[in-house]
Design an enzyme around this catalytic site. Structure first.
Site, PDB file in Angstrom:
ATOM      1  N   HIS A  67       0.844  -1.195   0.000  1.00 56.72           N
ATOM      2  CA  HIS A  67       0.000   0.000   0.000  1.00 56.72           C
ATOM      3  C   HIS A  67       0.882   1.250   0.000  1.00 56.72           C
ATOM      4  CE1 HIS A  67      -3.000  -2.673   2.456  1.00 56.72           C
ATOM      5  NE2 HIS A  67      -3.050  -2.949   1.160  1.00 56.72           N
ATOM      6  N   PRO A  68       1.819   1.396  -0.934  1.00 54.48           N
ATOM      7  CA  PRO A  68       2.735   2.545  -0.883  1.00 54.48           C
ATOM      8  C   PRO A  68       2.001   3.860  -1.115  1.00 54.48           C
ATOM      9  CG  PRO A  68       2.978   1.396  -2.971  1.00 54.48           C
ATOM     10  CD  PRO A  68       2.069   0.552  -2.113  1.00 54.48           C
TER      11      PRO A  68
END
Length: 491
Positions: free
Chosen positions: A428-429
């Site tokens: 989930h950058p």
């Protein structure tokens, strides 16, 4: 393959579908490097993810607003979330009914998921009928971006209708790689694309919107001379705008998995020729079963301690598990289930930088997953909570033994070693082109890149703080917000 949700396991790690980013060695994980998956196909990562749809908590977006971004609070974004959705879940005050993005319950609820849900309630976890509605906190059934058991990615929900509509011509190029932006006199005038071996410059009449994700968006900005000036000059890149925040503030959610052997059958032992064909036939007929369910069937958003001001953990339950053997990770050979524990505040920060001026060279990703002791303690609390749930009826009678670590007997030192060896990011950058008004902000609250006219960034790179859930829904609402602002002011 891209439409069938279970196809995600064939797309992760394959260069035709996945950018296969690799991080620098992480000192917080005993210098382990990690692979970060990112979609390399039309629809981006929404084409290869597990399809789970979690907006996040209201306070997540209120913290964005309070960080110098008026118009980004949850009350501001709720109408956009509702406009995006088409779902039968929940109450009309919170959920949308006629939008382009279908959101549905997962098609199958495994018997062990039902047992886990009952154990969560018995263990004292609150229950929510709709994690994307009035009550975020608590355990509830997973919601997914599927229609009739088929994946609906960003392209199918938003791009394909625009391609068909014809009123506002949209052109889609495939087999093309963005390699930079054209900037002239302080204004972004277009984009440079490598298409079928030929460099093409696409000119913009009004403006450019960069939506390449939290890894690629800062990379493209820096390749175009927009970023930390000294670092760009050292690589021989002409500086257009000295913007030190580009690539800084990278964040992701730390996570860890716990798996246990169980009595009964689970999906990982039902992949042989006979069971596989049975599930395929059921999927063709009814669009259910494991082919539609590669994701968590059950999620819980809870507090790591009673003193926590808000939920800071996400727990997930999967009716299958993996084991390490033969030098890799394989499906477990006997019935097993998996729990995931995610520290949803994700306090660690990192950076995206350039290794060279070559646009085809991979970026340098630095991120310390467990740099924050608060995240480490939250994960430990989550692991202990998983053990408490698994020790509660009716789930307790199903658990045979734990794989890799026994939560019931592990010491503090055992847990620390386990996290060092098994913790990772949850793909989930975000945050590498932060929105705000501080010194390291890259875009303003209208998503306009500071110091460059005619250029916006509209993806998860702009998040000033993490959301307490999966990243897909937040990416969509950022795009929807960008669209409303562009329509009101195209420049």
């Amino acid at each position: 393959r891209t439409r069938v949700p279970v196809g995600t396991k064939w797309m992760y790690g394959r260069p035709a579908y996945d950018w296969q980013h690799v991080t620098e060695p992480d000192p917080s994980l005993r210098d382990r490097a990690e692979r970060w998956a990112a979609g390399r196909v039309v629809g981006g990562t929404s084409t290869i993810n597990g399809t789970v749809y979690v907006r996040g908590a209201a306070h997540d977006f209120d913290s964005w607003r309070d960080a110098g971004n008026p118009g980004w609070g949850y009350a501001d974004l709720l109408p956009l979330f509702r406009q995006l959705e088409s779902t039968r879940i929940g109450d009309d005050a919170w959920r949308g009914r006629t939008g382009p993005l279908p959101v549905a319950w997962t098609r199958s609820r495994h018997p062990l998921a039902l047992a886990t849900a009952a154990a969560m309630r018995a263990a004292g976890l609150p229950w929510t009928d709709d994690v994307n509605g009035a009550q975020f906190e608590g355990a509830g059934w997973a919601q997914v971006t599927q229609r009739d058991g088929l994946r609906v990615n960003a392209a199918r929900a938003f791009l394909h209708p625009a391609l068909r509509e014809g009123r506002h011509p949209v052109r889609l190029w495939t087999s093309a790689v963005g390699v930079g932006l054209a900037v002239e006199g302080g204004r972004c005038t277009g984009a440079r694309v490598l298409r079928q071996g030929r460099l093409v410059e696409v000119r913009a009449r009004r403006g450019v919107v960069l939506c390449a994700g939290a890894v690629k968006s800062p990379q493209l900005l820096m390749l175009s001379g927009i970023g930390p000036g000294a670092a760009l000059s050292a690589l021989g890149i002409g500086v257009q705008v000295d913007l030190p925040g580009v690539g800084q503030g990278l964040m992701d959610h730390p996570g860890v998995k716990l798996s246990a052997h169980v009595h009964g059958s689970t999906y990982n032992v039902e992949a042989g020729p006979v069971d596989g064909l049975r599930h395929l036939w059921n999927y063709i007929r009814r669009r259910d079963g494991p082919f539609a369910s590669p994701h968590a069937q059950l999620l819980a958003h809870v507090r790591s301690t009673p003193a926590a001001s808000r939920p800071d953990l996400q727990l997930g339950f999967y009716p299958y598990a993996f084991e390490r053997r033969d030098g890799g990770v394989r499906r477990a050979r006997s019935p097993a289930v998996m729990f995931t524990v995610m520290a949803s505040q994700g306090r660690g920060r990192g950076s995206i930088t350039l290794a060279s001026a070559d646009p085809l060279a991979p970026p340098v990703i630095r991120h310390e997953v467990l740099a924050s002791d608060a995240d480490r303690q939250a994960l430990l609390a989550g692991c202990r909570l998983v053990h408490r749930i698994a020790s509660t009826a009716p789930l307790a009678a199903v658990i045979r033994d734990w794989m890799e670590i026994d939560p019931g007997s592990a010491s503090e030192a055992d847990w620390c070693r386990y996290l060092d060896a098994r913790a990772s990011v949850t793909h989930h950058p975000a945050g590498s082109c932060r929105m705000g008004d501080g010194g390291h902000a890259v875009v303003d609250n209208a998503l306009r890149v500071r110091g460059v006219e005619g250029l916006r960034v509209a993806d998860n790179a702009v998040m000033p703080a993490p959301v307490s859930g999966n990243a897909q829904a937040a990416a969509y609402v950022i795009g929807a917000k960008a669209a409303t602002m562009i329509l009101a002011d195209p420049v």
